[in-house]
Scaffold this motif. Structure first.
Motif, PDB file in Angstrom:
ATOM      1  N   TRP A 268       9.634  12.807  -5.862  1.00 27.43           N
ATOM      2  CA  TRP A 268       8.430  12.324  -5.202  1.00 27.43           C
ATOM      3  C   TRP A 268       7.680  13.473  -4.537  1.00 27.43           C
ATOM      4  CZ3 TRP A 268       7.050   7.007  -4.885  1.00 27.43           C
ATOM      5  CH2 TRP A 268       7.970   6.141  -5.503  1.00 27.43           C
ATOM      6  N   GLN A 273       6.413   8.294   0.686  1.00 22.65           N
ATOM      7  CA  GLN A 273       6.170   7.312  -0.364  1.00 22.65           C
ATOM      8  C   GLN A 273       7.484   6.747  -0.889  1.00 22.65           C
ATOM      9  OE1 GLN A 273       3.923  10.038  -2.845  1.00 22.65           O
ATOM     10  NE2 GLN A 273       2.028   8.895  -2.460  1.00 22.65           N
ATOM     11  N   GLN A 276       9.061   4.396   1.636  1.00 23.55           N
ATOM     12  CA  GLN A 276       8.365   3.104   1.725  1.00 23.55           C
ATOM     13  C   GLN A 276       8.867   2.154   0.641  1.00 23.55           C
ATOM     14  OE1 GLN A 276       4.155   2.874   0.568  1.00 23.55           O
ATOM     15  NE2 GLN A 276       3.741   1.851   2.519  1.00 23.55           N
ATOM     16  N   VAL A 277       8.973   2.651  -0.578  1.00 28.29           N
ATOM     17  CA  VAL A 277       9.448   1.823  -1.683  1.00 28.29           C
ATOM     18  C   VAL A 277      10.913   1.456  -1.468  1.00 28.29           C
ATOM     19  CG1 VAL A 277       9.840   1.703  -4.173  1.00 28.29           C
ATOM     20  CG2 VAL A 277       7.794   2.849  -3.284  1.00 28.29           C
ATOM     21  N   LYS A 353       2.439  -3.068  -5.028  1.00 29.80           N
ATOM     22  CA  LYS A 353       1.347  -2.100  -4.865  1.00 29.80           C
ATOM     23  C   LYS A 353       1.775  -0.715  -5.330  1.00 29.80           C
ATOM     24  CE  LYS A 353      -1.122  -4.372  -1.066  1.00 29.80           C
ATOM     25  NZ  LYS A 353      -1.516  -4.273   0.357  1.00 29.80           N
ATOM     26  N   ASN A 354       3.000  -0.339  -4.995  1.00 27.92           N
ATOM     27  CA  ASN A 354       3.486   0.974  -5.406  1.00 27.92           C
ATOM     28  C   ASN A 354       3.745   1.041  -6.900  1.00 27.92           C
ATOM     29  OD1 ASN A 354       4.104   3.014  -3.032  1.00 27.92           O
ATOM     30  ND2 ASN A 354       4.549   0.963  -2.240  1.00 27.92           N
ATOM     31  N   MET A 369       2.266  11.092  -7.164  1.00 28.47           N
ATOM     32  CA  MET A 369       3.387  10.417  -6.524  1.00 28.47           C
ATOM     33  C   MET A 369       4.729  10.969  -6.999  1.00 28.47           C
ATOM     34  SD  MET A 369       1.988   6.457  -6.515  1.00 28.47           S
ATOM     35  CE  MET A 369       3.252   5.901  -5.368  1.00 28.47           C
TER      36      MET A 369
END
Length: 409
Positions: A268, A273, A276-277, A353-354, A369
């Motif tokens: 990543w 990011q 968050q996932v 969303k991701n 990303m």
């Protein structure tokens, strides 16, 4: 505002917009009935009712007492009336005067007959002939001759004819019924549209509309609560679909792509990011375990199942006081089910969303990303982008499905 017309309009419009428009139209329609119009309608109806009752009086029954050969179907027969004892017709005269004195002789009969003609499409009354009848009836009424005949024949000088009173108020009941019927149709349309949307979304997520994964938190279990006059489980469908998705797809397909591949093996650009996932993924896993625990606990031998049984056993029919413990327990269980669905939906939205952003990121020349897409794509047999797209679509439909249930009315 008939159901057929509203259904036809609903085919090309959002039911919510249609309902708002129909309600506005209904408000304007009802508002047009001011006090004067309401009074006019009620008065006209009562006058028409008095006229119909007067016409429906059984004249032939009385006339046959003077000439038994009179027939209702013969208009050429010339009657020969004989003198009879007044006591044989005194009751008939009493009844006739009830309708006679209830007849509004001074009303505007042209307005009444215009109404009848509009309704039937033809002239139903000979207006000139009726005006002659009204003139004769007025003379009889003013003379009170029939009243005196009854007083004399019945040997009751105190007897007074009592007119039939027609004082119906038809406008308010009509408007109330109209509003109730229209609202009922709109609610039916909303419910049908909602059920159709649910059925379509369920099929898009699971490939079938028959999905049953919860074992104890079910609509079937509510039969017990109905006997106790308790509301029962409220979120059975949403929890069932969520549990089915988590067990059948999330813990397998989503784990293999999101957790094992993207989170663990993906490089990543920023750890924020990835975190968050990861947090959303593990949040959903935690909800999954809690759903299983809640559902299992509601079994007969489970903790909550036993508590429910004991609380239900204390309920006495028609004694609300004995329902309190059961209601509070069921309420707590429903709140937990609602919380689990809402919490899962929030985390699934984050994952969705991701996923969508990651699908777009694969196509970029300079990923924003994850930077080792080629390595990740080579690690699985199927095309990674297609796999992520399929996961996103299924997740999107699931979130839409859950939001149907969580949306406030």
């Amino acid at each position: 505002m008939e159901e057929r017309a509203l259904r036809e309009r609903a085919k090309t419009r959002e039911v919510k917009d249609l309902a708002e428009e129909v309600r506005d139209t209904l408000i304007n329609f009802v508002g047009a009935f001011d006090a004067n119009r309401v009074k006019e309608i009620n008065t006209t109806y009562n006058e028409l009712r008095a006229f119909v009752q007067f016409c429906n009086f059984d004249y032939y029954f009385t006339l046959r007492k003077f000439d038994s050969a009179i027939s209702e179907d013969s208009f050429t027969y010339k009657p020969k009336f004989d003198s009879i004892d007044a006591e044989y017709v005194v009751d008939d005269l009493r009844d006739f005067q009830e309708f006679l004195y209830g007849l509004p002789l001074e009303t505007d009969w042209q307005r009444i007959f215009d109404l009848l003609s509009t309704y039937r499409g033809v002239e139903v009354v000979d207006r000139d002939a009726w005006q002659k009848v009204v003139k004769a009836l007025r003379q009889v009424s003013e003379s009170r001759i029939l009243e005196r005949i009854v007083q004399h024949a019945a040997e009751d000088p105190e007897w007074i004819a009592k007119p039939a009173v027609y004082n119906a108020r038809i406008v308010e009941p009509y408007l109330n019924e109209l509003k109730t019927n229209v609202e009922g149709i709109l609610q039916k349309l909303v419910k049908e549209r909602r059920n159709n949307r649910i059925e379509k979304l369920v099929h898009q997520v699971f490939g079938t509309t028959v999905v049953a994964r919860t074992k104890n938190y079910t609509a079937k279990a509510n039969v017990v609560f109905q006997k106790s006059d308790v509301e029962g489980f409220l979120h059975t469908d949403s929890l069932n679909y969520l549990k089915a998705y988590l067990l059948d797809y999330f813990k397998k397909d989503m784990r293999e792509i999101v957790q094992d591949l993207l989170i663990v093996r993906g490089k990543w650009v920023t750890s924020v990011q990835a975190q968050q996932v990861s947090d959303a993924y593990h949040g959903v896993l935690a909800v999954s375990e809690q759903i299983i625990k809640l559902d299992d606990s509601l079994a007969d031998e489970g903790e909550l199942g036993q508590r429910l049984r004991r609380a239900a056993g204390r309920v006495v029919e028609r004694d609300p006081g004995t329902q309190k413990q059961l209601k509070e327990l069921v309420k707590t269980i429903n709140q937990e089910a609602e919380r689990l669905v809402a919490e899962a939906a929030q985390n699934l939205i984050v994952i969705g969303k991701n996923l969508k952003a990651l699908v777009e990121d694969v196509e970029r020349k300079e990923p924003a990303m994850i930077i080792n897409w080629k390595e990740l794509d080579a690690a699985i047999e199927e095309d990674l982008r297609e796999q992520m797209s399929a996961l996103y679509r299924q997740l999107y439909y699931l979130v839409q499905l859950l939001q149907v249930y969580t949306a406030k009315s």
